[in-house]
Write a protein that holds these residues in place. Sequence first.
Motif, PDB file in Angstrom:
ATOM      1  N   ASP A 242       1.070  -0.928   0.139  1.00 36.55           N
ATOM      2  CA  ASP A 242      -0.470   0.264  -0.578  1.00 36.55           C
ATOM      3  C   ASP A 242       0.930   1.084   0.141  1.00 36.55           C
TER       4      ASP A 242
ATOM      5  N   VAL B 134       2.657   1.436  -3.649  1.00 35.73           N
ATOM      6  CA  VAL B 134       1.738   1.823  -4.683  1.00 35.73           C
ATOM      7  C   VAL B 134       1.535   3.662  -3.991  1.00 35.73           C
ATOM      8  N   GLU B 135       1.017   4.158  -2.780  1.00 35.92           N
ATOM      9  CA  GLU B 135       1.470   5.323  -2.720  1.00 35.92           C
ATOM     10  C   GLU B 135       2.306   5.708  -3.474  1.00 35.92           C
TER      11      GLU B 135
ATOM     12  N   ASP C  33       2.534   6.757  -6.901  1.00 33.01           N
ATOM     13  CA  ASP C  33       1.574   7.839  -7.866  1.00 33.01           C
ATOM     14  C   ASP C  33       1.996   9.032  -7.198  1.00 33.01           C
TER      15      ASP C  33
ATOM     16  N   LEU D 187       0.999   1.811 -12.339  1.00 31.52           N
ATOM     17  CA  LEU D 187      -0.302   1.856 -11.801  1.00 31.52           C
ATOM     18  C   LEU D 187      -0.968   1.203 -11.211  1.00 31.52           C
TER      19      LEU D 187
ATOM     20  N   TRP E 282      -0.835  -2.249  -9.939  1.00 36.66           N
ATOM     21  CA  TRP E 282      -0.288  -2.457  -8.556  1.00 36.66           C
ATOM     22  C   TRP E 282      -0.838  -2.016  -7.960  1.00 36.66           C
ATOM     23  N   SER E 283      -1.783  -1.319  -7.816  1.00 35.24           N
ATOM     24  CA  SER E 283      -2.950  -0.049  -7.030  1.00 35.24           C
ATOM     25  C   SER E 283      -4.543  -1.585  -7.049  1.00 35.24           C
TER      26      SER E 283
ATOM     27  N   GLY F 296      -4.076  -4.107  -7.104  1.00 38.14           N
ATOM     28  CA  GLY F 296      -4.079  -5.798  -6.094  1.00 38.14           C
ATOM     29  C   GLY F 296      -3.997  -6.163  -7.230  1.00 38.14           C
TER      30      GLY F 296
ATOM     31  N   VAL G 120       7.774  -2.821  -5.745  1.00 37.46           N
ATOM     32  CA  VAL G 120       6.596  -1.080  -6.043  1.00 37.46           C
ATOM     33  C   VAL G 120       8.164   0.397  -5.134  1.00 37.46           C
TER      34      VAL G 120
END
Length: 187
Positions: free
Chosen positions: A6, A9-10, A13, A89, A92-93, A95, A115
């Motif tokens: 998580d 991924v942030e 981004d 993005l 991976w975002s 899931g 990531v």
Amino acid sequence: MTALLDDGVELLDRSLAYTRVALAAVRPTTLTRRTPCARWDLGTLLAHMDDALDAFLEAAGGSVRTLTSPGEPGVGAVDSLQRKACALLGTWSGGRSQHEAVVVGGAPVAPGLLVVAAALEITVHGWDVATTLGLDHPVPPALAAALLPVARATADAHHFAEPLPVPRGAPDDVRLLAALGRRAAAG
């Protein structure tokens, strides 16, 4: 997703948003400019970035092939990078990777680590592009602070240039870039 994934991924981004600004300034006439990456011009750097995005996209499937030499740069390089960045993005975002580990060079790597490594690669090469184009586009302080431990833990001379010394009290963006062999002006 795990907390590390998580967080990764942030960071991914944020790294893509940062790099998108530099890529918007690329023109066909700038592809032959020298970059901070030794022996590379901007076109070669963009081809490397494209190849790296292929590998990071492939990782969502559970393994990564050996990276090939970067392809030939072309005027469509930025469009290709933008398409692949959006796909990365989204992959991976969403899931979509259900793998507990991604096999890279025969060794298992946690998806979250992969990531954040992608975020590091994208950010640093975004800075390379911005610097090549003469843009005043430093790595944002919060992004640099989040990526600095990643750089220290994962970067080595095989992937980036040798680390450079930094003055005491240098801001995180200067420290991040120095850890990867790049020199940014302090403050």
